[in-house]
Scaffold this motif. Structure first.
Motif, PDB file in Angstrom:
ATOM      1  N   HIS A  41      15.780  21.288   8.725  1.00 51.13           N
ATOM      2  CA  HIS A  41      15.537  19.842   8.697  1.00 51.13           C
ATOM      3  C   HIS A  41      16.052  19.242   7.396  1.00 51.13           C
ATOM      4  CE1 HIS A  41      11.670  21.432   6.974  1.00 51.13           C
ATOM      5  NE2 HIS A  41      11.845  20.428   6.122  1.00 51.13           N
TER       6      HIS A  41
ATOM      7  N   HIS B 113      15.352  17.979   4.497  1.00 51.72           N
ATOM      8  CA  HIS B 113      14.610  17.846   3.249  1.00 51.72           C
ATOM      9  C   HIS B 113      15.366  18.619   2.183  1.00 51.72           C
ATOM     10  CE1 HIS B 113      10.396  16.621   4.921  1.00 51.72           C
ATOM     11  NE2 HIS B 113      11.133  15.572   4.616  1.00 51.72           N
TER      12      HIS B 113
ATOM     13  N   ASP C 275      14.789  20.820   0.102  1.00 54.57           N
ATOM     14  CA  ASP C 275      14.659  22.274  -0.050  1.00 54.57           C
ATOM     15  C   ASP C 275      15.384  23.070   1.038  1.00 54.57           C
ATOM     16  OD1 ASP C 275      12.640  20.945   1.393  1.00 54.57           O
ATOM     17  OD2 ASP C 275      11.307  22.667   1.338  1.00 54.57           O
ATOM     18  N   HIS C 276      15.961  22.378   2.017  1.00 60.59           N
ATOM     19  CA  HIS C 276      16.697  23.088   3.075  1.00 60.59           C
ATOM     20  C   HIS C 276      18.153  22.650   3.220  1.00 60.59           C
ATOM     21  CE1 HIS C 276      12.782  24.590   4.093  1.00 60.59           C
ATOM     22  NE2 HIS C 276      12.342  23.367   4.253  1.00 60.59           N
TER      23      HIS C 276
ATOM     24  N   HIS D 121       8.098  16.169  11.376  1.00 57.08           N
ATOM     25  CA  HIS D 121       8.224  16.503   9.947  1.00 57.08           C
ATOM     26  C   HIS D 121       9.419  15.744   9.355  1.00 57.08           C
ATOM     27  CE1 HIS D 121       7.644  18.954   6.376  1.00 57.08           C
ATOM     28  NE2 HIS D 121       8.947  19.143   6.351  1.00 57.08           N
TER      29      HIS D 121
END
Ligand SMILES: [Zn+2]
Length: 291
Positions: A97, A99, A101-102, A175
């Motif tokens: 997704h 965000h 951190d990804h 999310h």
């Protein structure tokens, strides 16, 4: 007493850190390297101690899921190379997704390898704006990252094929608007294994489930996502964060010779049920009339 309190605080920390990209700076597990290893068939773990990155090696090149932070890219590269693969052979880049951190390392990986970037429709504008159109974090400069061009827009149920391997993109939004749970089949010792890489069923701190002006359908999306996750057949349980599926514990067993350590249908069911319960509890809390 002391131990119980410590355990609680540790659990709270792990929960907050694994749910909220803002906690990144506080969670060393996100940026701590982890040994790369083969999970099943042509699927490998190439992420950090907690940020899940996955490599699928095919005769026509490599697929990478999750570029993680910009600073994660050298770690991922090292992991890929430690397995004997060439980083430059990454042909397709996917994410769990949009965000930081990804997906923050995506622009760098695309620049280094020429990989094509395939992203679920709901997350396309977010990754192409470097986080500026995120429904929750648009105003937070700390949540921005280099924008990356999307080569193919994915929709629920779309497949990604390379060199005989087929991955299916399941929209499990809430999310983020395009949170994607990836599934693929692997064969290990003659046994067919359904692999599920959970995108994230978590409600981050500060998320408005009721009356969300920048994401009006957030609650409906979470509910739909849980229906999808409930129905996915799962043998090998993986996810965007190692904490979802106890990467560290299972890897320790794997290293001790238990090559089936990641086969965990019951763990998958329990995790999804637990996250659904947490979502319902938060929805209830937010739905209560204010005194
Ligand atoms: Zn996230």
């Amino acid at each position: 007493m002391k131990t119980a309190r410590l355990t609680f605080r540790l659990a709270l920390f792990v929960f907050l850190a694994s749910a909220d990209p803002l906690a990144a700076q506080n969670n060393p597990a996100w940026t701590t390297s982890f040994p790369a290893f083969r999970i099943a068939g042509n699927l490998y773990y190439v992420g950090s101690q907690d940020l899940g990155s996955y490599l699928i090696a095919t005769p026509s090149g490599l697929i990478l899921i999750n570029s993680s932070f910009e600073t994660s890219v050298p770690l991922i590269r090292k992991s890929v190379e430690s397995l004997g693969f060439h980083f430059n052979d990454i042909k397709v880049l996917l994410i769990s997704h949009a965000h930081i951190d990804h997906c923050a390392g995506s622009a760098q990986i695309i620049h280094l390898t020429g990989a094509k970037y395939y992203v679920m429709a709901g997350d396309v504008s977010v990754v192409e704006s470097g986080g500026r159109t995120d429904f929750q974090y648009s105003a937070r400069k700390s949540q921005r990252y280099p924008p990356a061009h999307v080569d193919r827009v994915l929709h629920d149920g779309d497949t990604v094929s390379l060199g005989g391997t087929v991955l299916t993109a399941h929209l499990t939004a809430g999310h983020t608007k395009g949170t994607t749970t990836w599934t693929l089949d692997e064969t290990e010792n003659g046994r067919l294994l359904h692999v599920v890489i959970v995108g994230s069923p978590n409600v981050n701190p500060g998320y408005k489930l009721v009356g969300n002006k920048t994401y009006p359908q957030i609650t409906a999306d979470y509910k739909r996502g849980f229906r999808v996750l409930d129905e996915l057949p799962c043998d090998v349980f993986l996810g965007a964060h190692g904490s979802y599926f106890d990467l560290i514990g299972k890897y320790a067993r794997w290293k001790n010779g238990d090559k089936n350590a990641f086969i965990d249908a019951a763990g998958y069911k329990a995790y999804i049920a637990d996250r659904e319960q947490a979502f319902e509890k938060e929805l209830q809390r937010q739905s209560k009339p204010k005194p």
